[in-house]
Design a protein around this motif. Structure first.
Motif, PDB file in Angstrom:
ATOM      1  N   ASN A  90       1.835  -1.534   1.968  1.00  0.00           N
ATOM      2  CA  ASN A  90       2.391  -2.698   1.292  1.00  0.00           C
ATOM      3  C   ASN A  90       3.213  -3.552   2.252  1.00  0.00           C
ATOM      4  O   ASN A  90       3.339  -4.762   2.063  1.00  0.00           O
ATOM      5  N   ASN A  91       3.762  -2.937   3.328  1.00  0.00           N
ATOM      6  CA  ASN A  91       4.525  -3.702   4.309  1.00  0.00           C
ATOM      7  C   ASN A  91       3.621  -4.641   5.097  1.00  0.00           C
ATOM      8  O   ASN A  91       4.094  -5.637   5.635  1.00  0.00           O
ATOM      9  N   ALA A  92       2.325  -4.313   5.200  1.00  0.00           N
ATOM     10  CA  ALA A  92       1.399  -5.124   5.990  1.00  0.00           C
ATOM     11  C   ALA A  92       0.511  -6.006   5.118  1.00  0.00           C
ATOM     12  O   ALA A  92      -0.140  -6.912   5.631  1.00  0.00           O
ATOM     13  N   MET A  93       0.447  -5.760   3.816  1.00  0.00           N
ATOM     14  CA  MET A  93      -0.461  -6.517   2.943  1.00  0.00           C
ATOM     15  C   MET A  93       0.069  -6.492   1.521  1.00  0.00           C
ATOM     16  O   MET A  93       1.073  -5.831   1.227  1.00  0.00           O
ATOM     17  N   ASP A  94      -0.632  -7.148   0.629  1.00  0.00           N
ATOM     18  CA  ASP A  94      -0.236  -7.140  -0.778  1.00  0.00           C
ATOM     19  C   ASP A  94      -0.394  -5.733  -1.357  1.00  0.00           C
ATOM     20  O   ASP A  94      -1.239  -4.944  -0.930  1.00  0.00           O
ATOM     21  N   THR A  95       0.406  -5.434  -2.381  1.00  0.00           N
ATOM     22  CA  THR A  95       0.383  -4.130  -3.036  1.00  0.00           C
ATOM     23  C   THR A  95      -0.990  -3.818  -3.613  1.00  0.00           C
ATOM     24  O   THR A  95      -1.459  -2.677  -3.546  1.00  0.00           O
ATOM     25  N   GLU A  96      -1.654  -4.833  -4.177  1.00  0.00           N
ATOM     26  CA  GLU A  96      -2.966  -4.622  -4.787  1.00  0.00           C
ATOM     27  C   GLU A  96      -3.978  -4.128  -3.764  1.00  0.00           C
ATOM     28  O   GLU A  96      -4.765  -3.218  -4.043  1.00  0.00           O
ATOM     29  N   TRP A  97      -3.982  -4.740  -2.561  1.00  0.00           N
ATOM     30  CA  TRP A  97      -4.924  -4.325  -1.522  1.00  0.00           C
ATOM     31  C   TRP A  97      -4.582  -2.927  -1.007  1.00  0.00           C
ATOM     32  O   TRP A  97      -5.477  -2.118  -0.734  1.00  0.00           O
ATOM     33  N   ALA A  98      -3.319  -2.638  -0.892  1.00  0.00           N
ATOM     34  CA  ALA A  98      -2.898  -1.316  -0.438  1.00  0.00           C
ATOM     35  C   ALA A  98      -3.359  -0.247  -1.433  1.00  0.00           C
ATOM     36  O   ALA A  98      -3.873   0.812  -1.043  1.00  0.00           O
ATOM     37  N   ALA A  99      -3.179  -0.519  -2.729  1.00  0.00           N
ATOM     38  CA  ALA A  99      -3.615   0.431  -3.766  1.00  0.00           C
ATOM     39  C   ALA A  99      -5.131   0.593  -3.730  1.00  0.00           C
ATOM     40  O   ALA A  99      -5.651   1.707  -3.897  1.00  0.00           O
ATOM     41  N   LEU A 100      -5.861  -0.490  -3.518  1.00  0.00           N
ATOM     42  CA  LEU A 100      -7.323  -0.424  -3.465  1.00  0.00           C
ATOM     43  C   LEU A 100      -7.790   0.417  -2.276  1.00  0.00           C
ATOM     44  O   LEU A 100      -8.737   1.205  -2.403  1.00  0.00           O
ATOM     45  N   ILE A 101      -7.124   0.294  -1.134  1.00  0.00           N
ATOM     46  CA  ILE A 101      -7.500   1.081   0.042  1.00  0.00           C
ATOM     47  C   ILE A 101      -7.271   2.573  -0.219  1.00  0.00           C
ATOM     48  O   ILE A 101      -8.139   3.413   0.062  1.00  0.00           O
ATOM     49  N   VAL A 102      -6.125   2.922  -0.784  1.00  0.00           N
ATOM     50  CA  VAL A 102      -5.833   4.330  -1.082  1.00  0.00           C
ATOM     51  C   VAL A 102      -6.835   4.863  -2.101  1.00  0.00           C
ATOM     52  O   VAL A 102      -7.353   5.977  -1.963  1.00  0.00           O
TER      53      VAL A 102
END
Length: 135
Positions: free
Chosen positions: A79-91
């Protein structure tokens, strides 16, 4: 009176049929007692296995929560490097790929299971054949 070096001859007035019947009865008693012993041992081992399975279930649940919170940690790091939504999608994608690989591997392992117990069937057939030859 017996001669030296010779065993005394038993005074058994039973017929050969009585002796064979007694042997068969004793053999049946022996088999029943062995089966009873085996059942007792199996019950004890199942009890131990049940306790172990319960502990493994607790460990699995603890591991699940550990992975859940690790995943949340990674998501917040991303989330520090991108939006929370994209971070959740990657995980989510990482875990979806892991689940697919495990499912395919598990399916392959289940396909290799042989429920016929061929060795047991073979030895039982040998025992039956042996018993038939004893007549």
């Amino acid at each position: 009176m017996t001669e030296p070096g010779h065993a005394p001859v038993p005074d058994d007035a039973r017929s050969l049929g009585d002796i064979v019947g007694d042997i068969a009865s004793d053999l049946g008693s022996m088999v029943r007692s062995e089966l009873e012993l085996a059942k007792t041992e199996v019950k004890q081992e199942i009890s131990k296995a049940g306790k172990g399975a319960g502990m493994l279930g607790g460990a699995a649940m603890s591991g699940y929560f550990a992975l859940l919170f690790l995943s949340l940690f990674v998501m917040y790091l991303l989330n520090n490097a991108m939006d929370t939504e994209w971070a959740a999608l990657i995980v989510f994608a990482v875990w979806a790929i892991a689940a697919a690989i495990l499912a395919l591997t598990g399916k392959k392992e289940f396909n290799n299971v042989n429920p016929k117990l061929e060795a047991t069937q073979r030895t039982i057939k040998e025992d039956v054949q042996w018993a038939k030859n004893q007549k």
